[in-house]
Design a protein around this motif. Structure first.
Motif, mmCIF file in Angstrom:
data_model
loop_
_atom_site.group_PDB
_atom_site.id
_atom_site.type_symbol
_atom_site.label_atom_id
_atom_site.label_comp_id
_atom_site.label_asym_id
_atom_site.label_seq_id
_atom_site.Cartn_x
_atom_site.Cartn_y
_atom_site.Cartn_z
ATOM 1 N N ASP A 1 -5.688 6.534 8.521
ATOM 2 C CA ASP A 1 -5.588 5.275 8.329
ATOM 3 C C ASP A 1 -4.869 4.859 6.944
ATOM 4 O O ASP A 1 -4.868 5.514 5.921
ATOM 5 N N THR A 2 -4.157 3.922 6.952
ATOM 6 C CA THR A 2 -3.268 3.330 5.945
ATOM 7 C C THR A 2 -4.165 2.463 5.044
ATOM 8 O O THR A 2 -3.400 1.970 3.905
ATOM 9 N N LEU B 1 -4.501 -0.746 5.690
ATOM 10 C CA LEU B 1 -4.060 -2.046 6.215
ATOM 11 C C LEU B 1 -4.927 -2.559 7.081
ATOM 12 O O LEU B 1 -5.616 -1.908 8.132
ATOM 13 N N ALA C 1 -2.547 -2.642 10.916
ATOM 14 C CA ALA C 1 -1.296 -2.064 10.915
ATOM 15 C C ALA C 1 -0.611 -2.167 12.267
ATOM 16 O O ALA C 1 -1.221 -1.913 13.279
ATOM 17 N N THR D 1 -8.801 0.772 13.499
ATOM 18 C CA THR D 1 -9.209 1.810 12.642
ATOM 19 C C THR D 1 -10.503 2.071 13.423
ATOM 20 O O THR D 1 -11.149 1.343 13.696
ATOM 21 N N ARG E 1 -6.022 5.652 12.388
ATOM 22 C CA ARG E 1 -5.298 4.504 12.707
ATOM 23 C C ARG E 1 -5.028 4.867 14.183
ATOM 24 O O ARG E 1 -4.357 5.779 14.584
ATOM 25 N N VAL F 1 4.692 3.428 10.831
ATOM 26 C CA VAL F 1 3.507 2.433 10.425
ATOM 27 C C VAL F 1 3.897 1.582 9.377
ATOM 28 O O VAL F 1 4.695 1.982 8.228
ATOM 29 N N GLU F 2 3.548 0.324 8.959
ATOM 30 C CA GLU F 2 3.765 -0.566 8.139
ATOM 31 C C GLU F 2 3.629 0.372 6.778
ATOM 32 O O GLU F 2 2.410 0.767 6.516
ATOM 33 N N GLU G 1 4.771 3.108 5.516
ATOM 34 C CA GLU G 1 4.624 4.499 5.353
ATOM 35 C C GLU G 1 5.879 4.881 5.862
ATOM 36 O O GLU G 1 6.646 4.381 6.513
#
Length: 91
Positions: free
Chosen positions: A16-17, A19, A22, A39, A44, A69-70, A72
């Motif tokens: 999981d980022t 966001l 995402a 999530t 993610r 991924v936004e 990353e």
């Protein structure tokens, strides 16, 4: 990459980022798509129906495919037999 028969498809799971919504970009030799993710259990997830053409593009891509991924760095993943095996076992 894992089969989730109970959810009707193949899941691409990443850490999981943080966001809220995402977008995950997947780039293969023949196809590029951007998909919303959700999530779940600190991952993610993008869930693709087992018959989605993107799965075939990932499995048949020459050498590797990319996942972005936004926020990353992109991941470049090999399109080894394991990718095809997960997809085929889920169909």
């Amino acid at each position: 990459l894992r089969c989730e028969r109970a959810n009707g498809g193949v899941a691409l799971a990443l850490p999981d980022t943080g966001l809220p919504q995402a977008i995950i970009g997947i780039h293969t030799e023949t196809l590029t798509v951007s998909l919303p993710s959700v999530t779940r259990d600190s991952e993610r997830i993008v869930l693709l129906p087992a018959g989605n053409p993107l799965l075939d593009a990932m499995a048949l891509s020459k050498g590797r495919f990319a996942v972005e991924v936004e926020g990353e760095a992109p991941l470049y993943l090999p399109s080894h037999a394991e990718v095809s095996r997960v997809i085929e076992d889920c169909r």
